[in-house]
Design a protein around this motif. Structure first.
Motif, mmCIF file in Angstrom:
data_model
loop_
_atom_site.group_PDB
_atom_site.id
_atom_site.type_symbol
_atom_site.label_atom_id
_atom_site.label_comp_id
_atom_site.label_asym_id
_atom_site.label_seq_id
_atom_site.Cartn_x
_atom_site.Cartn_y
_atom_site.Cartn_z
ATOM 1 N N VAL A 175 48.052 40.619 53.894
ATOM 2 C CA VAL A 175 47.742 41.464 52.884
ATOM 3 C C VAL A 175 48.060 40.682 51.619
ATOM 4 O O VAL A 175 47.200 40.649 50.606
ATOM 5 N N LEU A 176 49.133 40.003 51.426
ATOM 6 C CA LEU A 176 49.597 39.433 50.106
ATOM 7 C C LEU A 176 48.584 38.352 50.013
ATOM 8 O O LEU A 176 48.436 37.951 49.017
ATOM 9 N N ASP A 177 48.341 37.557 51.112
ATOM 10 C CA ASP A 177 47.531 36.267 50.953
ATOM 11 C C ASP A 177 46.052 36.711 50.165
ATOM 12 O O ASP A 177 45.711 36.030 49.224
ATOM 13 N N SER A 178 45.701 37.871 50.674
ATOM 14 C CA SER A 178 44.488 38.694 50.373
ATOM 15 C C SER A 178 44.315 38.815 48.717
ATOM 16 O O SER A 178 43.519 38.439 47.863
ATOM 17 N N LEU A 179 45.535 39.717 48.310
ATOM 18 C CA LEU A 179 45.832 39.706 46.853
ATOM 19 C C LEU A 179 45.871 38.686 46.276
ATOM 20 O O LEU A 179 45.461 38.592 45.079
ATOM 21 N N VAL A 180 46.760 37.481 46.400
ATOM 22 C CA VAL A 180 46.833 36.382 45.823
ATOM 23 C C VAL A 180 45.415 35.601 45.740
ATOM 24 O O VAL A 180 44.936 35.253 44.521
ATOM 25 N N PHE A 181 44.854 35.604 46.843
ATOM 26 C CA PHE A 181 43.539 34.793 46.436
ATOM 27 C C PHE A 181 42.383 35.622 45.701
ATOM 28 O O PHE A 181 41.744 35.263 45.002
ATOM 29 N N GLY A 182 42.291 36.807 45.839
ATOM 30 C CA GLY A 182 41.561 37.994 44.923
ATOM 31 C C GLY A 182 42.086 37.630 43.494
ATOM 32 O O GLY A 182 41.031 37.525 42.749
ATOM 33 N N ALA A 183 43.217 37.792 43.288
ATOM 34 C CA ALA A 183 43.559 37.413 41.926
ATOM 35 C C ALA A 183 43.225 35.936 41.308
ATOM 36 O O ALA A 183 42.778 35.945 40.196
ATOM 37 N N GLU A 184 43.398 35.262 41.999
ATOM 38 C CA GLU A 184 43.099 33.509 41.557
ATOM 39 C C GLU A 184 41.624 33.631 41.347
ATOM 40 O O GLU A 184 41.007 32.931 40.570
ATOM 41 N N ALA A 185 40.783 34.344 42.077
ATOM 42 C CA ALA A 185 39.342 34.113 42.080
ATOM 43 C C ALA A 185 38.745 35.081 40.858
ATOM 44 O O ALA A 185 37.963 34.525 40.215
ATOM 45 N N GLU A 186 39.518 36.121 40.440
ATOM 46 C CA GLU A 186 39.361 36.777 39.359
ATOM 47 C C GLU A 186 39.614 35.980 38.139
ATOM 48 O O GLU A 186 38.775 36.159 37.164
ATOM 49 N N ILE A 187 40.801 35.426 38.098
ATOM 50 C CA ILE A 187 41.030 34.382 36.850
ATOM 51 C C ILE A 187 40.114 33.331 36.574
ATOM 52 O O ILE A 187 39.489 33.203 35.764
ATOM 53 N N ARG A 188 39.665 32.839 37.760
ATOM 54 C CA ARG A 188 38.601 31.783 37.751
ATOM 55 C C ARG A 188 37.156 32.383 37.363
ATOM 56 O O ARG A 188 36.417 31.885 36.393
ATOM 57 N N TRP A 189 36.835 33.297 37.685
ATOM 58 C CA TRP A 189 35.772 34.013 37.249
ATOM 59 C C TRP A 189 35.638 34.426 35.885
ATOM 60 O O TRP A 189 34.689 34.359 35.016
ATOM 61 N N LEU A 190 36.902 34.990 35.242
ATOM 62 C CA LEU A 190 37.074 35.405 33.710
ATOM 63 C C LEU A 190 36.988 33.938 33.039
ATOM 64 O O LEU A 190 36.276 34.087 31.876
ATOM 65 N N ASP A 191 37.415 32.785 33.413
ATOM 66 C CA ASP A 191 37.386 31.667 33.018
ATOM 67 C C ASP A 191 35.851 31.226 32.764
ATOM 68 O O ASP A 191 35.403 30.711 31.853
ATOM 69 N N HIS A 192 35.040 31.463 34.058
ATOM 70 C CA HIS A 192 33.884 31.244 34.027
ATOM 71 C C HIS A 192 32.771 32.073 32.832
ATOM 72 O O HIS A 192 32.199 31.506 32.163
ATOM 73 N N CYS A 193 33.337 33.294 32.877
ATOM 74 C CA CYS A 193 32.881 34.412 31.936
ATOM 75 C C CYS A 193 32.963 33.551 30.468
ATOM 76 O O CYS A 193 32.117 33.639 29.581
ATOM 77 N N GLU A 194 34.253 33.340 30.210
ATOM 78 C CA GLU A 194 34.407 32.985 28.797
ATOM 79 C C GLU A 194 33.590 31.491 28.322
ATOM 80 O O GLU A 194 33.002 31.527 27.207
ATOM 81 N N ALA A 195 33.653 30.576 29.351
ATOM 82 C CA ALA A 195 32.794 29.505 28.961
ATOM 83 C C ALA A 195 31.444 29.967 28.994
ATOM 84 O O ALA A 195 30.763 29.402 27.995
ATOM 85 N N ARG A 196 30.718 30.808 29.753
ATOM 86 C CA ARG A 196 29.428 31.082 29.572
ATOM 87 C C ARG A 196 29.173 31.657 28.163
ATOM 88 O O ARG A 196 28.175 31.415 27.478
ATOM 89 N N LEU A 197 30.115 32.780 27.722
ATOM 90 C CA LEU A 197 29.987 33.372 26.203
ATOM 91 C C LEU A 197 29.970 32.260 25.118
ATOM 92 O O LEU A 197 29.175 32.435 24.189
ATOM 93 N N ARG A 198 30.747 31.229 25.466
ATOM 94 C CA ARG A 198 30.982 29.881 24.339
ATOM 95 C C ARG A 198 29.652 29.313 24.229
ATOM 96 O O ARG A 198 29.159 29.153 23.204
ATOM 97 N N ARG A 199 29.026 29.043 25.709
ATOM 98 C CA ARG A 199 27.813 28.407 25.351
ATOM 99 C C ARG A 199 26.482 29.205 24.632
ATOM 100 O O ARG A 199 25.876 28.506 23.923
ATOM 101 N N ALA A 200 26.546 30.390 25.145
ATOM 102 C CA ALA A 200 25.748 31.289 24.666
ATOM 103 C C ALA A 200 25.861 31.294 23.173
ATOM 104 O O ALA A 200 24.789 31.154 22.488
ATOM 105 N N ALA A 201 27.184 31.458 22.547
ATOM 106 C CA ALA A 201 27.256 31.293 21.122
ATOM 107 C C ALA A 201 26.674 30.201 20.427
ATOM 108 O O ALA A 201 26.055 30.246 19.163
ATOM 109 N N VAL A 202 27.137 29.235 21.255
ATOM 110 C CA VAL A 202 26.608 27.711 20.396
ATOM 111 C C VAL A 202 25.010 27.715 20.393
ATOM 112 O O VAL A 202 24.448 27.275 19.615
ATOM 113 N N GLU A 203 24.328 27.982 21.472
ATOM 114 C CA GLU A 203 22.988 28.112 21.532
ATOM 115 C C GLU A 203 22.284 29.128 20.686
ATOM 116 O O GLU A 203 21.431 28.627 19.955
#
Length: 207
Positions: free
Chosen positions: A154-182
């Motif tokens: 269960v802990l492994d699942s929570l860890v992987f889920g949190a890591e995936a969420e952080i990667r997704w947030l980084d992705h969202c931030e990068a998308r927003l920056r690209r959109a602002a530049v465009e």
């Protein structure tokens, strides 16, 4: 989460009463998803109604004990061998929040992302500490070791889920920056002198 199937899986091991079922469920999942004892007994009543469990009487302390039926065993076997469906994913509050944040004027989406990332990082650190603590624990009886393994998964699942969420947030931030530049490029791009808005005639003297 299927409380119904989780309780049936526990009853398959041995007959239990409501408080026992709640304690066993929380012991094996590390109280990650606490159960209300009222929810447990409501589920047991439905299991009995559906012929998947049956109340077989009270124990010496007056607890009403339930046991699984043959139909309940078939239900558990089917549950374990059937993949969890992803056709109707549960509502993700964070995804909904960001989807609305980028469309609602005045919302600082960057701040929303940063605050969530900090919170998720803190949760990830907590999960990592729990994993280290679990790994440092002394080996116990076979049943205790199996419960420790269950909690570790269960802990492994929570860890992987949190890591995936952080990667997704980084992705969202990068998308927003690209959109602002465009958007900035579009705003700074000069109008094509040879192109006029629809319905606008050329100025007199031009060809």
């Amino acid at each position: 989460m299927s409380v119904k199937h989780a309780l049936l899986a526990l009853l398959e091991q041995e007959p239990m009463y409501g408080y026992q079922l709640r304690a066993e469920f929380e012991r094996r999942t590390g109280t990650t998803w606490p159960l209300n004892v009222g929810q447990v007994y409501t589920t047991l009543t439905r299991l009995e109604r559906d012929g998947l469990a049956v109340a077989e009487g009270e124990d010496g302390e007056g607890h009403l004990v339930y046991r699984i039926t043959d139909g309940g065993r078939d239900e558990v076997a089917s549950w374990f061998t059937t993949p969890v469906a992803r056709t109707q994913p549960p509502r993700d509050e964070l995804a909904i929040k960001l989807a609305l944040a980028v469309t609602v004027p005045g919302v600082d989406v960057g701040t929303v992302i940063q605050q969530q990332r900090s919170a998720t990082m803190a949760a990830l650190q907590d999960y990592t500490r729990l994993k280290r603590r679990a790994a440092d624990g002394t080996a116990g009886a076979d049943g205790a070791e199996r419960a420790d393994l269950a909690w570790s998964l269960v802990l492994d699942s929570l860890v992987f889920g949190a890591e995936a969420e952080i990667r997704w947030l980084d992705h969202c931030e990068a998308r927003l920056r690209r959109a602002a530049v465009e958007q900035g490029r579009d705003a700074a791009r000069p109008t094509d002198a040879g192109t006029l808005p629809v319905g606008e005639a050329p100025a007199r003297g031009t060809r």
